[in-house]
Design a protein around this motif. Sequence first.
Motif, mmCIF file in Angstrom:
data_model
loop_
_atom_site.group_PDB
_atom_site.id
_atom_site.type_symbol
_atom_site.label_atom_id
_atom_site.label_comp_id
_atom_site.label_asym_id
_atom_site.label_seq_id
_atom_site.Cartn_x
_atom_site.Cartn_y
_atom_site.Cartn_z
ATOM 1 N N TRP A 1 22.994 -5.649 -0.708
ATOM 2 C CA TRP A 1 22.309 -5.422 -0.939
ATOM 3 C C TRP A 1 21.095 -5.084 -0.161
ATOM 4 O O TRP A 1 21.524 -5.625 1.571
ATOM 5 C CB TRP A 1 21.576 -7.083 -1.868
ATOM 6 N N LEU A 2 20.250 -4.587 0.057
ATOM 7 C CA LEU A 2 19.004 -3.844 0.452
ATOM 8 C C LEU A 2 17.999 -3.301 0.037
ATOM 9 O O LEU A 2 18.087 -3.049 -0.923
ATOM 10 C CB LEU A 2 19.541 -3.072 1.940
ATOM 11 N N GLY A 3 16.747 -3.793 0.865
ATOM 12 C CA GLY A 3 15.651 -3.509 0.304
ATOM 13 C C GLY A 3 14.260 -3.826 0.565
ATOM 14 O O GLY A 3 14.840 -4.185 2.005
ATOM 15 N N THR A 4 12.975 -3.431 0.520
ATOM 16 C CA THR A 4 11.855 -3.985 0.596
ATOM 17 C C THR A 4 11.614 -5.618 -0.356
ATOM 18 O O THR A 4 11.935 -5.449 -1.378
ATOM 19 C CB THR A 4 11.537 -3.035 0.576
ATOM 20 N N VAL A 5 10.684 -6.111 0.536
ATOM 21 C CA VAL A 5 10.351 -7.377 0.002
ATOM 22 C C VAL A 5 8.499 -7.520 0.512
ATOM 23 O O VAL A 5 8.980 -7.289 2.149
ATOM 24 C CB VAL A 5 11.289 -8.638 0.035
ATOM 25 N N THR A 6 7.609 -8.102 -0.133
ATOM 26 C CA THR A 6 6.445 -8.569 0.739
ATOM 27 C C THR A 6 6.609 -9.753 0.446
ATOM 28 O O THR A 6 5.836 -10.381 -0.704
ATOM 29 C CB THR A 6 5.022 -7.908 0.186
ATOM 30 N N PRO A 7 6.496 -10.558 1.257
ATOM 31 C CA PRO A 7 6.515 -12.170 1.005
ATOM 32 C C PRO A 7 4.943 -13.074 0.876
ATOM 33 O O PRO A 7 4.817 -12.184 1.669
ATOM 34 C CB PRO A 7 7.326 -13.198 2.478
ATOM 35 N N ALA B 1 0.864 -1.456 -0.114
ATOM 36 C CA ALA B 1 0.157 -0.277 0.313
ATOM 37 C C ALA B 1 0.815 1.221 0.369
ATOM 38 O O ALA B 1 0.385 1.878 -0.786
ATOM 39 C CB ALA B 1 -0.926 -0.109 1.079
ATOM 40 N N THR B 2 2.009 1.307 0.921
ATOM 41 C CA THR B 2 2.887 2.539 0.873
ATOM 42 C C THR B 2 3.600 2.429 -0.553
ATOM 43 O O THR B 2 4.325 3.857 -0.623
ATOM 44 C CB THR B 2 3.322 2.299 1.829
ATOM 45 N N GLY B 3 4.263 1.459 -1.743
ATOM 46 C CA GLY B 3 4.546 1.433 -2.535
ATOM 47 C C GLY B 3 6.336 0.593 -1.522
ATOM 48 O O GLY B 3 7.094 0.781 -2.305
ATOM 49 N N GLN B 4 5.812 -0.156 -0.833
ATOM 50 C CA GLN B 4 7.480 -0.396 -0.356
ATOM 51 C C GLN B 4 6.949 -2.134 0.465
ATOM 52 O O GLN B 4 5.279 -2.292 0.659
ATOM 53 C CB GLN B 4 8.143 0.486 0.707
ATOM 54 N N GLY B 5 8.205 -3.122 0.449
ATOM 55 C CA GLY B 5 7.262 -3.861 0.444
ATOM 56 C C GLY B 5 6.904 -3.785 2.650
ATOM 57 O O GLY B 5 7.670 -2.962 2.822
ATOM 58 N N SER B 6 6.729 -5.029 2.795
ATOM 59 C CA SER B 6 5.981 -4.927 4.231
ATOM 60 C C SER B 6 7.519 -5.801 5.083
ATOM 61 O O SER B 6 7.530 -4.833 6.480
ATOM 62 C CB SER B 6 4.898 -6.288 4.550
ATOM 63 N N HIS B 7 8.443 -6.302 5.054
ATOM 64 C CA HIS B 7 10.054 -5.869 5.235
ATOM 65 C C HIS B 7 11.089 -5.644 4.629
ATOM 66 O O HIS B 7 11.072 -5.558 3.263
ATOM 67 C CB HIS B 7 10.090 -7.878 5.180
ATOM 68 N N HIS B 8 11.685 -5.240 5.578
ATOM 69 C CA HIS B 8 13.156 -4.496 5.121
ATOM 70 C C HIS B 8 14.838 -5.751 5.490
ATOM 71 O O HIS B 8 14.300 -6.836 6.120
ATOM 72 C CB HIS B 8 13.716 -3.245 5.744
ATOM 73 N N TYR B 9 15.291 -5.650 4.031
ATOM 74 C CA TYR B 9 16.084 -6.889 3.958
ATOM 75 C C TYR B 9 17.281 -5.603 3.979
ATOM 76 O O TYR B 9 17.920 -4.918 2.874
ATOM 77 C CB TYR B 9 15.746 -8.080 3.230
ATOM 78 N N VAL B 10 18.594 -6.461 4.437
ATOM 79 C CA VAL B 10 19.743 -5.961 4.616
ATOM 80 C C VAL B 10 20.465 -7.911 3.993
ATOM 81 O O VAL B 10 20.633 -8.548 5.115
ATOM 82 C CB VAL B 10 20.466 -5.369 5.088
ATOM 83 N N LEU B 11 21.202 -7.508 2.485
ATOM 84 C CA LEU B 11 22.192 -8.975 2.563
ATOM 85 C C LEU B 11 23.573 -8.525 2.441
ATOM 86 O O LEU B 11 23.780 -8.089 1.391
ATOM 87 C CB LEU B 11 20.688 -10.201 1.648
ATOM 88 N N THR B 12 24.893 -9.261 3.112
ATOM 89 C CA THR B 12 25.942 -9.182 3.069
ATOM 90 C C THR B 12 26.547 -10.480 2.220
ATOM 91 O O THR B 12 26.855 -11.246 2.833
ATOM 92 C CB THR B 12 27.127 -8.102 3.962
ATOM 93 N N LEU B 13 27.559 -10.420 1.202
ATOM 94 C CA LEU B 13 28.362 -11.594 0.958
ATOM 95 C C LEU B 13 29.728 -11.248 0.687
ATOM 96 O O LEU B 13 29.734 -10.129 0.488
ATOM 97 C CB LEU B 13 27.430 -11.985 -0.631
ATOM 98 N N ASP B 14 30.790 -12.154 1.155
ATOM 99 C CA ASP B 14 31.946 -11.718 0.950
ATOM 100 C C ASP B 14 32.395 -12.831 0.320
ATOM 101 O O ASP B 14 31.909 -14.653 0.993
ATOM 102 C CB ASP B 14 32.311 -11.819 2.299
ATOM 103 N N ILE B 15 33.491 -13.077 -0.686
ATOM 104 C CA ILE B 15 35.135 -13.690 -0.713
ATOM 105 C C ILE B 15 35.524 -13.766 -0.130
ATOM 106 O O ILE B 15 36.263 -12.160 -0.666
ATOM 107 C CB ILE B 15 34.815 -13.784 -2.048
#
Length: 80
Positions: free
Chosen positions: A35-41, A13-27
């Motif tokens: 990576w960060l953003g929103t998602v509605t699962p 409804a607000t133009g954003q997902g219901s959940h916020h995520y932050v994901l860091t990957l490393d080699i």
Amino acid sequence: MSSQTEHTTAPAATGQGSHHYVLTLDIPGRLSGCWLGTVTPSPTATRHDVLSDLLGQIRADKPEFARANIAFFSLESNRL
């Protein structure tokens, strides 16, 4: 190397997902990305489902992260 992405699986409804995520990957010693953003699962999705979906999308867009370690993952409600 750092990157941002927004992933929304369903309209919110607000133009954003219901959940916020932050994901860091490393080699180690070679490459890292955040990576960060929103998602509605979906109502039946688990944290594992969301993480798997995000990893699949990142690896499809950036194959160099296919064997990266998960250094950090946070998934929380996008409400204050």
